[in-house]
Design an enzyme around this catalytic site. Structure first.
Site, short mmCIF file in Angstrom:
data_model
loop_
_atom_site.label_atom_id
_atom_site.label_comp_id
_atom_site.label_asym_id
_atom_site.label_seq_id
_atom_site.Cartn_x
_atom_site.Cartn_y
_atom_site.Cartn_z
N ASP A 267 0.80 -1.23 0.00
CA ASP A 267 0.00 0.00 0.00
C ASP A 267 0.83 1.27 0.00
O ASP A 267 0.34 2.34 -0.35
CB ASP A 267 -0.92 0.02 1.22
CG ASP A 267 -1.99 -1.06 1.15
OD1 ASP A 267 -2.34 -1.47 0.03
OD2 ASP A 267 -2.46 -1.50 2.22
N ASP A 291 -0.12 5.63 1.73
CA ASP A 291 -1.28 5.15 2.48
C ASP A 291 -1.17 5.65 3.92
O ASP A 291 -1.21 6.84 4.15
CB ASP A 291 -1.36 3.63 2.39
CG ASP A 291 -2.70 3.09 2.87
OD1 ASP A 291 -3.72 3.74 2.61
OD2 ASP A 291 -2.72 2.03 3.49
N ASP A 295 0.41 1.44 10.15
CA ASP A 295 -0.76 0.56 10.16
C ASP A 295 -0.43 -0.67 11.00
O ASP A 295 0.63 -1.28 10.85
CB ASP A 295 -1.12 0.11 8.75
CG ASP A 295 -1.93 1.16 7.99
OD1 ASP A 295 -2.04 2.29 8.49
OD2 ASP A 295 -2.44 0.85 6.90
N ARG A 347 -7.55 10.03 11.48
CA ARG A 347 -6.98 8.74 11.91
C ARG A 347 -5.74 8.92 12.81
O ARG A 347 -4.65 8.52 12.46
CB ARG A 347 -6.63 7.85 10.72
CG ARG A 347 -7.84 7.46 9.90
CD ARG A 347 -7.49 6.37 8.91
NE ARG A 347 -8.66 5.95 8.14
CZ ARG A 347 -8.67 4.94 7.27
NH1 ARG A 347 -7.55 4.27 7.04
NH2 ARG A 347 -9.77 4.62 6.62
#
Length: 469
Positions: A267, A291, A295, A347
Site C-alpha cells: 500500500d 497510504d 498501520d 486517523r
C-alpha cells in the site's frame, strides 16, 4: 557485567566523590562556620544517601518489570477466547501500577532537585541523560513502556553497522546494507556509519529480534518502499525519518537468509505491522506516505508507539484490519507522548475491535477528526491536549463509523483529564465498565498541563557523541 549493574556502580562512584567533598566541607565548617551551616551540610549528605537508595530501587524495579512475561488476556466472552494471543496482557491495570511505581522511583532524584536533566518523560529520562549513550546504546531496550514494554529488539545480539545505503537487489542484498541486516536470523542492534538516504526498491521485510537505531546519524527511508513488520516479534524502530513511501510489489523479496517470496502490491505505508507482537516504534518522524504512516493489523498486539512526530498526511494511523476481522480483538496498543502536528487530516488513530490507550499526546492539528473507530473498540484517552481547528464543523475529537443497524452508544470510549482547547469536544460512550478500561490501560497518565514538555522532543532526536542526546 550487566548494563544495569554497571549503571548503578557508576552512580555510586559519583556519589562517593560527592560525599567525600561534602565531608571535607563539613570538617571545615566545624572550624569556621556556624552551627546552622554545619547542620545544612549534614542534611545534604543524608539526601545524597537517600538518592542512592532511590536509584537502587528504580533499577531493581525496572529489572523485575523487563523480566516479567506477558500472559494471555483475562477471561472474555467465548467468542473472544478463541482469539487469545500469547503476548496480550492479562491484567493491564496491575501492569500500569507497576510501571507507575517504576517511573516514580526513577524520578525521585529529579524531585530532590540535584544534578538532574530529567523532563518528566519516563522513556527519555531513562536514557537521555547519559553523555555516553553511544557506548550504552542497548540501554534503550530497557526503557520501553506501555503494552510494548517487553520489546527488546536486538538487545541480546551483536551490533551491525550499515555502511551502504543502496538497495539494488531485494533478493540477494549486499552485506553492509540495511536490507541485509534486517533479514538475518540472529538478534542484531543495527546502527549507521554515516548520514544516508535509503531508497528501497521493495518492502523492507524485517526478521525478529532486530533494533534499527538511527541515533548519531541522519537516516531517511524515503522515496520508495518502506518498512514491513510481518509474522515476527521483538522489534524496535528508533530515530528514523520515514517519508514519501510509495506502493511497490509484484516482485520477489527476501525475508530471511533461507527464504524469499513473491510480494503482491504494497500500500505504501511508512511502517506496516502485520500479525506481529512486542513492537516498539519510538522517536521517528513520519510524513507524506501513499497510504498510512503506521498501520497495525491482522491480530498484532503488545505494541507501543511513542515520541513520534507525525505531519503532512491524510490517514495517519490505522489500528485494526477491517470490521469483520475479529482476531483483532486481541490487539492492545499504547500511543504515548507523540506530537500530531502540521498538515494532518484524520486517523490519529482509527481503531477497530481491540484496546487502545491514548495517553499524553499533543494534537495541534486535524482537519476532520483526531480519534475514530468502528467495530466496538475500547478507547481510553487520558491526559492529551486537543487543539481544535478553526473550522466550526471539525471541533469534535471523535468520529464513529457505524454499519447500518448498529449502535455505537455501548462502545467504551472515555476522556479522562484531557485538555480540550479552541472548542474541541470529546463524545464519550459506553457504560464505563472497569474491566474494559483496565484492558485499555498500560501506564499512568500525567497531567495534560505537562503535555507540551512531555512531547517537546517528539520525532527524530539530534544525537552527537559525548553529548546528552
Amino acid at each position: 557485567m550487566h548494563s544495569s549493574t554497571t549503571y548503578i556502580l557508576s552512580i555510586f562512584i559519583d556519589l562517593d566523590t560527592l560525599r567525600d567533598r561534602f565531608i571535607h566541607c563539613v570538617f571545615r565548617s566545624t572550624m569556621t562556620a556556624s552551627r546552622r551551616n554545619f547542620a545544612l551540610l549534614v542534611l545534604l549528605i543524608v539526601m545524597l544517601f537517600l538518592n542512592a537508595n532511590a536509584v537502587i530501587g528504580s533499577a531493581e524495579g525496572s529489572r523485575q518489570l523487563k523480566s516479567s512475561r506477558n500472559t494471555t488476556m483475562a477471561d472474555r466472552s467465548s467468542e473472544e477466547d478463541e482469539f487469545k494471543h500469547e503476548h496480550s496482557v492479562d491484567d493491564p491495570e496491575a501492569v500500569a501500577s507497576m510501571v507507575d511505581m517504576t517511573i516514580r522511583n526513577s524520578t525521585e532524584r529529579r524531585e530532590l532537585g540535584f544534578f538532574s536533566c530529567g523532563t518528566g518523560n519516563p522513556i527519555d529520562d531513562c536514557w537521555r541523560c547519559d553523555r555516553n549513550w553511544m557506548r550504552h546504546r542497548k540501554r534503550l531496550a530497557d526503557c520501553a513502556i506501555g503494552f510494548g514494554r517487553n520489546a527488546i529488539g536486538g538487545r541480546d545480539g551483536k551490533y551491525y553497522v550499515v555502511t551502504d545505503p543502496s538497495d539494488e537487489d531485494p533478493v540477494n542484498p549486499r552485506p553492509g546494507t540495511l536490507r541485509h541486516a534486517v533479514i538475518q536470523d540472529r538478534p542484531l542492534w543495527i546502527i549507521f556509519k554515516r548520514d544516508m538516504v535509503i531508497t528501497l526498491k521493495q518492502e523492507l521485510i524485517m526478521n525478529s529480534f532486530k533494533t534499527i537505531d538511527g541515533r548519531g546519524a541522519n537516516v531517511h527511508i524515503a522515496n520508495g518502499a518502506c518498512i514491513t513488520v510481518q509474522y515476527v516479534n521483538n522489534i524496535i524502530i528508533h530515530g528514523l525519518h520515514i517519508h514519501d513511501c510509495k506502493p511497490t510489489g509484484h516482485a520477489m523479496v527476501r525475508s530471511s537468509p533461507s527464504h524469499s517470496g513473491w510480494r503482491t502490491i504494497a500500500d505504501g505505508d511508512g511502517i506496516s505491522i502485520f500479525t506481529s507482537s512486542q513492537i516498539w516504534i519510538d522517536h521517528n518522524s513520519l510524513s507524506h506516505c501513499a497510504d498510512g504512516l503506521i498501520d497495525v493489523i491482522m491480530g498484532s498486539t503488545a505494541i507501543t508507539i511513542s515520541n513520534n512526530y507525525f505531519s503532512q498526511h491524510n490517514e495517519v494511523m490505522l489500528l485494526g484490519h477491517n470490521d469483520s476481522y475479529h482476531r483483532d480483538k486481541v490487539m492492545q496498543v499504547t500511543i504515548a507522548y507523540n506530537h500530531f502536528g502540521e498538515g494532518l487530516v484524520q486517523r490519529m488513530p482509527r481503531c477497530r475491535h481491540g484496546y487502545f490507550h491514548v495517553v499524553n499526546n499533543d494534537y495541534t492539528q486535524w482537519e476532520m477528526y483526531a480519534i475514530g473507530g468502528s467495530a466496538n473498540p475500547t478507547i481510553n484517552s487520558q491526559g492529551n491536549r486537543f487543539l481544535a481547528p478553526a473550522n466550526p464543523f471539525a471541533k469534535e475529537v471523535t468520529k464513529r463509523i457505524v454499519s447500518p443497524g448498529h449502535n455505537w452508544k455501548h462502545w467504551n470510549w472515555r476522556s479522562e483529564g484531557d485538555l480540550l482547547q479552541n472548542g474541541a469536544y470529546f463524545t464519550p460512550s459506553g457504560s464505563g465498565a472497569a474491566a474494559s478500561f483496565a484492558r485499555a490501560s498500560s501506564l499512568a497518565a500525567k497531567s495534560s498541563s505537562l503535555v507540551g514538555t512531555l512531547t517537546s522532543n517528539a520525532g527524530v532526536l539530534s544525537c552527537r557523541r559525548g553529548v546528552q542526546c
